[in-house]
Enzyme design. Structure first.
Site, short mmCIF file in Angstrom:
data_model
loop_
_atom_site.label_atom_id
_atom_site.label_comp_id
_atom_site.label_asym_id
_atom_site.label_seq_id
_atom_site.Cartn_x
_atom_site.Cartn_y
_atom_site.Cartn_z
N ASN A 7 0.77 -1.09 -0.55
CA ASN A 7 0.22 -0.27 0.02
C ASN A 7 0.73 0.97 -0.13
OD1 ASN A 7 -0.72 2.21 1.06
ND2 ASN A 7 -2.94 0.70 1.23
N HIS A 10 1.17 6.29 2.15
CA HIS A 10 2.26 6.63 3.07
C HIS A 10 2.92 7.61 1.66
CE1 HIS A 10 -0.90 6.98 5.82
NE2 HIS A 10 -1.15 5.70 5.52
N HIS A 43 -5.70 3.84 -1.74
CA HIS A 43 -7.03 3.90 -0.71
C HIS A 43 -7.43 5.19 -1.99
CE1 HIS A 43 -10.08 4.08 2.63
NE2 HIS A 43 -10.53 4.37 1.76
N ARG A 45 -9.70 8.27 -1.17
CA ARG A 45 -9.94 8.83 -0.20
C ARG A 45 -11.03 9.77 -0.69
NH1 ARG A 45 -8.56 6.46 5.22
NH2 ARG A 45 -10.44 7.93 6.22
N ARG A 49 -6.67 13.17 1.21
CA ARG A 49 -5.60 13.44 2.10
C ARG A 49 -4.44 12.52 1.35
NH1 ARG A 49 -8.15 10.02 7.40
NH2 ARG A 49 -9.15 11.01 7.09
N GLU A 70 -8.14 0.60 -3.16
CA GLU A 70 -9.49 0.04 -1.56
C GLU A 70 -10.85 1.99 -1.74
OE1 GLU A 70 -7.46 0.93 2.30
OE2 GLU A 70 -6.35 -1.12 1.38
N THR A 101 -8.48 3.58 8.78
CA THR A 101 -9.28 2.98 8.31
C THR A 101 -9.65 2.47 9.80
OG1 THR A 101 -9.25 2.18 6.02
CG2 THR A 101 -10.90 1.07 7.50
N GLU A 151 -11.05 -9.43 2.91
CA GLU A 151 -9.09 -9.53 3.68
C GLU A 151 -9.90 -8.90 5.04
OE1 GLU A 151 -7.01 -5.58 2.05
OE2 GLU A 151 -6.31 -5.47 3.87
N HIS A 191 -3.82 -4.70 7.80
CA HIS A 191 -4.16 -3.06 8.30
C HIS A 191 -3.11 -3.61 9.77
CE1 HIS A 191 -5.64 0.40 10.14
NE2 HIS A 191 -6.61 0.38 9.09
N1 PXP Z 1 -5.85 -3.09 4.59
C1 PXP Z 1 -6.91 -1.61 4.14
C2 PXP Z 1 -8.25 -2.51 4.32
C3 PXP Z 1 -6.21 -0.92 5.26
O1 PXP Z 1 -7.72 0.33 4.96
C4 PXP Z 1 -5.36 -0.49 4.89
C5 PXP Z 1 -4.69 1.21 5.18
O2 PXP Z 1 -5.48 1.40 4.31
C6 PXP Z 1 -4.37 -1.39 4.78
C7 PXP Z 1 -4.43 -2.83 4.87
C8 PXP Z 1 -3.16 -1.52 5.39
O3 PXP Z 1 -2.54 -0.90 6.47
P1 PXP Z 1 -1.50 -0.68 7.41
O4 PXP Z 1 -1.07 1.02 6.17
O5 PXP Z 1 -1.51 -0.34 8.68
O6 PXP Z 1 -0.61 -1.46 6.62
#
Ligand code: PXP
Length: 242
Positions: A7, A10, A43, A45, A49, A70, A101, A151, A191
């Site tokens: 992901n 960030h 994601h 959003r 952001r 996402e 989330t 998931e 997550h």
């Molecule tokens: N899975 C989902 C559904 C999420 O919303 C997120 C965060 O955007 C992640 C996985 C990844 O989480 P993390 O950034 O804490 O590894």
């Protein structure tokens, strides 16, 4: 052994902190694929952001593996997904005030409304994943809604402190994975996973993919993005010789 989807939200968070054009999450996506990720997760959003519409469009062009979008289960995101055609849409709950989330999607509570989001996406050939807490009612709802995957939300596991609490959350995830698989659902998880807590999750039964973001981007600040992805891919198992 599960596969790693990275992901890159960030990376975009750092860019948006200055409203500039670096670092580019699209470059991060390419780097992640070179370093062992089988897919890229972003994601988009509602408040934009971090990831922007432009990022999604460019990633659709350049990502070679799975592009997992996402999205909140709302009309605006459904229309964007239908236009861009990610390989997979993962439906997540979204509140503007949240930092990240919080909790899984209440698929059971929205079972009448979700088909208007899910059906057009499925008809367009987009795989459907629902981000849910590992509880029976949500897994049953995912099955009834015709999801391809769930998931499993690992937030409670990631936040648990003390071996007893951690073990309890791990057993809940195991039961959820076994149950989801028995219902014909593919199993993903994610997550809050980090280099320090991912190992037991890797061994969950039937687990196909892990979505990990923040910890990789955080580690990349010190060791570089490629190495950070490679180290996580090694822990997840896909870079092992066996
Ligand atoms: N899975 C989902 C559904 C999420 O919303 C997120 C965060 O955007 C992640 C996985 C990844 O989480 P993390 O950034 O804490 O590894």
């Amino acid at each position: 052994m599960p596969k790693l989807c990275v992901n890159v939200d960030h990376v975009a968070t750092i860019r948006q902190a200055r409203m500039t054009n670096e670092p580019d999450p699209v470059a991060a996506a390419l780097s992640a694929e070179h370093s062992g990720a089988i897919g890229i997760t972003i994601h988009l959003r509602e408040d934009r952001r971090h990831i922007q519409d432009r990022d999604l469009r460019l990633m659709r062009e350049v990502v070679r593996g799975k592009l997992n979008m996402e999205m909140a289960p709302v009309e605006e995101m459904r229309e964007i997904a239908l236009e861009i055609r990610p390989d997979q849409a993962t439906l997540v709950p979204e509140r503007r005030e949240e930092i990240t989330t919080e909790g899984g999607l209440d698929a059971a509570g929205q079972i009448a409304r979700l088909p208007e989001i899910i059906e057009p996406l499925r008809s367009a050939g987009i795989l459907i994943s629902l981000f849910v807490d590992p509880v029976g009612s949500q897994l049953e709802a995912a099955q009834r809604l015709g999801a391809d995957y769930v998931e499993l939300n690992t937030a409670a596991y990631s936040e648990a402190r003390g071996w007893e609490a951690i073990g309890k959350e791990l057993r809940t995830l195991e039961e959820g994975a076994v149950r989801a698989h028995a219902m014909g659902l593919g199993v993903h998880a994610g997550h809050g996973l980090t280099y320090l807590n991912v190992a037991p999750v890797v061994n969950l039964p039937h687990l196909e993919e892990l979505n990990i973001g923040h910890s990789i981007v955080a580690h990349a600040v010190f060791v570089g993005f490629e190495r950070a992805v490679r180290e996580m891919a090694d822990l997840v198992g896909q870079n092992r010789a066996s």
